[in-house]
Enzyme design. Structure first.
Site, PDB file in Angstrom:
ATOM      1  N   ASP A 158       0.837  -1.202   0.000  1.00 26.52           N
ATOM      2  CA  ASP A 158       0.000   0.000   0.000  1.00 26.52           C
ATOM      3  C   ASP A 158       0.871   1.251   0.000  1.00 26.52           C
ATOM      4  OD1 ASP A 158      -2.391  -1.372  -0.180  1.00 26.52           O
ATOM      5  OD2 ASP A 158      -2.633  -1.550   1.986  1.00 26.52           O
TER       6      ASP A 158
ATOM      7  N   LEU B 143      -8.506  -4.985  -6.816  1.00 26.46           N
ATOM      8  CA  LEU B 143      -9.219  -3.793  -7.298  1.00 26.46           C
ATOM      9  C   LEU B 143     -10.678  -3.788  -6.845  1.00 26.46           C
ATOM     10  CD1 LEU B 143      -7.709  -3.469 -10.904  1.00 26.46           C
ATOM     11  CD2 LEU B 143      -6.872  -2.544  -8.738  1.00 26.46           C
ATOM     12  N   LYS B 144     -11.101  -4.841  -6.202  1.00 26.18           N
ATOM     13  CA  LYS B 144     -12.474  -4.935  -5.650  1.00 26.18           C
ATOM     14  C   LYS B 144     -13.510  -4.433  -6.650  1.00 26.18           C
ATOM     15  CE  LYS B 144     -11.120  -4.627  -0.812  1.00 26.18           C
ATOM     16  NZ  LYS B 144      -9.741  -4.133  -0.881  1.00 26.18           N
TER      17      LYS B 144
ATOM     18  N   PRO C  49     -22.366  -6.252 -15.216  1.00 27.70           N
ATOM     19  CA  PRO C  49     -21.633  -7.446 -15.678  1.00 27.70           C
ATOM     20  C   PRO C  49     -20.702  -7.197 -16.854  1.00 27.70           C
ATOM     21  CG  PRO C  49     -23.888  -8.031 -15.137  1.00 27.70           C
ATOM     22  CD  PRO C  49     -23.803  -6.526 -15.006  1.00 27.70           C
ATOM     23  N   ASN C  50     -21.159  -6.447 -17.862  1.00 30.15           N
ATOM     24  CA  ASN C  50     -20.334  -6.230 -19.054  1.00 30.15           C
ATOM     25  C   ASN C  50     -19.039  -5.490 -18.709  1.00 30.15           C
ATOM     26  OD1 ASN C  50     -20.006  -6.243 -21.990  1.00 30.15           O
ATOM     27  ND2 ASN C  50     -20.178  -4.016 -21.778  1.00 30.15           N
ATOM     28  N   THR C  51     -19.145  -4.508 -17.831  1.00 27.40           N
ATOM     29  CA  THR C  51     -17.964  -3.720 -17.459  1.00 27.40           C
ATOM     30  C   THR C  51     -17.000  -4.542 -16.619  1.00 27.40           C
ATOM     31  OG1 THR C  51     -19.329  -1.738 -17.544  1.00 27.40           O
ATOM     32  CG2 THR C  51     -17.259  -1.561 -16.340  1.00 27.40           C
TER      33      THR C  51
ATOM     34  N   ARG D  83      -3.788  -8.244  13.018  1.00 33.60           N
ATOM     35  CA  ARG D  83      -3.064  -7.329  13.899  1.00 33.60           C
ATOM     36  C   ARG D  83      -2.234  -8.125  14.901  1.00 33.60           C
ATOM     37  NH1 ARG D  83      -3.713  -4.664  10.357  1.00 33.60           N
ATOM     38  NH2 ARG D  83      -4.712  -2.631  10.103  1.00 33.60           N
TER      39      ARG D  83
ATOM     40  N   GLN E   3      -9.441  -0.870  10.785  1.00 28.47           N
ATOM     41  CA  GLN E   3      -9.834  -2.284  10.779  1.00 28.47           C
ATOM     42  C   GLN E   3     -10.587  -2.617  12.071  1.00 28.47           C
ATOM     43  OE1 GLN E   3      -9.760  -4.075   8.228  1.00 28.47           O
ATOM     44  NE2 GLN E   3      -7.806  -4.092   7.132  1.00 28.47           N
TER      45      GLN E   3
ATOM     46  N   GLY F 293      -0.792  -5.496   5.861  1.00 29.88           N
ATOM     47  CA  GLY F 293      -0.204  -4.255   5.375  1.00 29.88           C
ATOM     48  C   GLY F 293       0.530  -3.522   6.480  1.00 29.88           C
ATOM     49  N   ARG F 294      -0.180  -2.611   7.142  1.00 26.24           N
ATOM     50  CA  ARG F 294       0.459  -1.697   8.094  1.00 26.24           C
ATOM     51  C   ARG F 294       1.309  -2.335   9.187  1.00 26.24           C
ATOM     52  NH1 ARG F 294      -5.007   1.675   8.517  1.00 26.24           N
ATOM     53  NH2 ARG F 294      -5.702  -0.412   7.924  1.00 26.24           N
TER      54      ARG F 294
HETATM   55  O1  C5P Z   1      -2.844  -2.247   6.655  1.00 28.55           O
HETATM   56  P1  C5P Z   1      -3.762  -3.438   6.765  1.00 28.55           P
HETATM   57  O2  C5P Z   1      -3.082  -4.652   7.371  1.00 28.55           O
HETATM   58  O3  C5P Z   1      -5.060  -3.110   7.423  1.00 28.55           O
HETATM   59  O4  C5P Z   1      -4.055  -3.809   5.251  1.00 28.55           O
HETATM   60  C1  C5P Z   1      -5.034  -4.697   4.876  1.00 28.55           C
HETATM   61  C2  C5P Z   1      -5.073  -4.753   3.389  1.00 28.55           C
HETATM   62  O5  C5P Z   1      -6.093  -5.641   3.028  1.00 28.55           O
HETATM   63  C3  C5P Z   1      -5.392  -3.416   2.717  1.00 28.55           C
HETATM   64  O6  C5P Z   1      -4.581  -3.312   1.560  1.00 28.55           O
HETATM   65  C4  C5P Z   1      -6.846  -3.516   2.337  1.00 28.55           C
HETATM   66  O7  C5P Z   1      -7.145  -2.854   1.147  1.00 28.55           O
HETATM   67  C5  C5P Z   1      -7.014  -5.024   2.164  1.00 28.55           C
HETATM   68  N1  C5P Z   1      -8.366  -5.535   2.335  1.00 28.55           N
HETATM   69  C6  C5P Z   1      -9.103  -5.353   3.472  1.00 28.55           C
HETATM   70  N2  C5P Z   1     -10.388  -5.826   3.551  1.00 28.55           N
HETATM   71  C7  C5P Z   1     -10.917  -6.505   2.551  1.00 28.55           C
HETATM   72  C8  C5P Z   1     -10.144  -6.728   1.400  1.00 28.55           C
HETATM   73  C9  C5P Z   1      -8.869  -6.231   1.330  1.00 28.55           C
HETATM   74  O8  C5P Z   1      -8.598  -4.769   4.440  1.00 28.55           O
HETATM   75  N3  C5P Z   1     -12.116  -7.001   2.645  1.00 28.55           N
END
Ligand code: C5P
Length: 229
Positions: free
Chosen positions: A9, A59-60, A65-67, A180, A188, A208-209
Site C-alpha cells: 500500500d 481492485l475490488k 456485468p459487461n464492465t 493485527r 480495521q 499491510g500496516r
Molecule cells: O494495513 P492493513 O493490514 O489493514 O491492510 C489490509 C489490506 O487488506 C489493505 O490493503 C486492504 O485494502 C485489504 N483488504 C481489506 N479488507 C478486505 C479486502 C482487502 O482490508 N475485505
C-alpha cells in the site's frame, strides 16, 4: 500453513519495488491495490512478476456485468494471479466475471477470483442498516453464495473463516485481512492475530500496516511468519 500476502500500500512504484526487493526471499505473494495501481499502472504487476512474486490485484471490482467482465479480461492480461470483486454485484456479475477469466487464462495459468464479503473495516454499526442483520450472518451468507456461484474463494475476517470452511469446501480459498499483531486504533474492526487467523483455517493472511509501517519491516514480517510455523 497459512501464507502471508504483503499489501504494497504505497503510492509510487519505486517505493513499492524497493520494498518488494527487501522481502523477496521471505514470501511469495504481494498485493497491489488501487492506491498503487492507479499511479504505477499495469507495469507494476509485470515488474513484480519478474521478481517471481505472485500478484494479488485487489481492485475490488463492482459494476455492471459487461464492465466487470472487461475489467477481469484486462486484469488477466496484465498478469494478475488473484482478483477481487464485491459480492454485492450479484450472481450475473460474478458468473460473467468467471467466464471472462476462463476465456482469458492461458494453459497452466491459474487466476483466482475471490468475492469480497463485508470489508473487515466494518462492524455492526457501520452497516447501512445496522438494526436489520448481523455482520457475521451477512458474511456467511455471501461466502456461501460465492462458493455456489463458482468463485475460487472469498475475502472475510479471521472471525468468520472457521464457520465458512464448514459451509463451503476444503478447496475454497479463505483470504483474511484485518490481521493485527497487537491492539491498534485504526480503521480495521474485525481483527484477529496471525495465529488466530491460521487456526481459523485461513489460506492467506493479507497484511499491510503491521509490516510496512514498522521501523524494521523485514524483521516484523519474519516475526509474523515465525508465529505461523
Ligand atoms: O494495513 P492493513 O493490514 O489493514 O491492510 C489490509 C489490506 O487488506 C489493505 O490493503 C486492504 O485494502 C485489504 N483488504 C481489506 N479488507 C478486505 C479486502 C482487502 O482490508 N475485505
Amino acid at each position: 500453513m497459512s501464507k502471508v500476502i504483503l499489501a504494497l500500500d504505497f503510492n509510487d512504484s519505486r517505493t513499492a519495488l524497493d520494498f518488494a526487493r527487501k522481502i523477496r526471499y521471505e514470501i511469495t505473494w504481494v498485493k497491489v491495490g488501487l492506491e498503487l495501481f492507479v499511479r504505477a499502472g499495469p507495469e507494476i504487476v509485470a515488474m513484480l512478476k519478474r521478481m517471481d512474486f505472485n500478484v494479488f490485484l485487489d481492485l475490488k471490482l463492482l459494476d455492471i456485468p459487461n464492465t466487470v467482465s472487461g475489467a477481469v479480461s484486462s486484469c488477466v492480461d496484465v498478469g494478475a494471479d488473484m482478483l477481487t470483486m464485491h459480492m454485492l454485484g450479484g450472481e450475473k456479475m460474478i458468473r460473467t466475471a468467471i467466464n471472462a477469466r476462463d476465456r482469458g487464462v492461458r494453459a497452466n495459468n491459474k487466476v483466482l477470483l475471490l468475492g469480497v464479503t463485508l470489508l473487515t473495516s466494518m462492524e455492526q454499526k457501520d452497516l447501512p442498516w445496522p438494526d436489520q442483520r448481523n455482520t457475521h450472518e451477512i458474511v456467511y451468507d455471501l461466502a456461501q453464495k460465492a462458493h455456489g456461484w463458482g468463485l475460487d474463494g472469498c475475502v472475510c475476517s479471521g472471525l468468520e473463516a472457521k464457520k465458512i470452511r464448514t459451509m463451503t469446501s476444503d478447496d475454497f480459498y479463505l483470504v483474511t485481512p484485518g490481521i493485527r499483531t497487537q491492539p491498534a486504533e485504526d480503521d480495521q474492526k474485525r481483527v484477529v492475530t496471525p495465529e488466530q487467523a491460521q487456526k481459523s483455517g485461513a489460506d492467506f493472511l493479507v497484511i499491510g500496516r503491521p509490516v510496512i509501517q514498522s521501523p524494521d519491516p523485514v524483521k516484523a514480517l519474519q516475526g509474523i511468519i515465525s508465529r505461523l510455523t
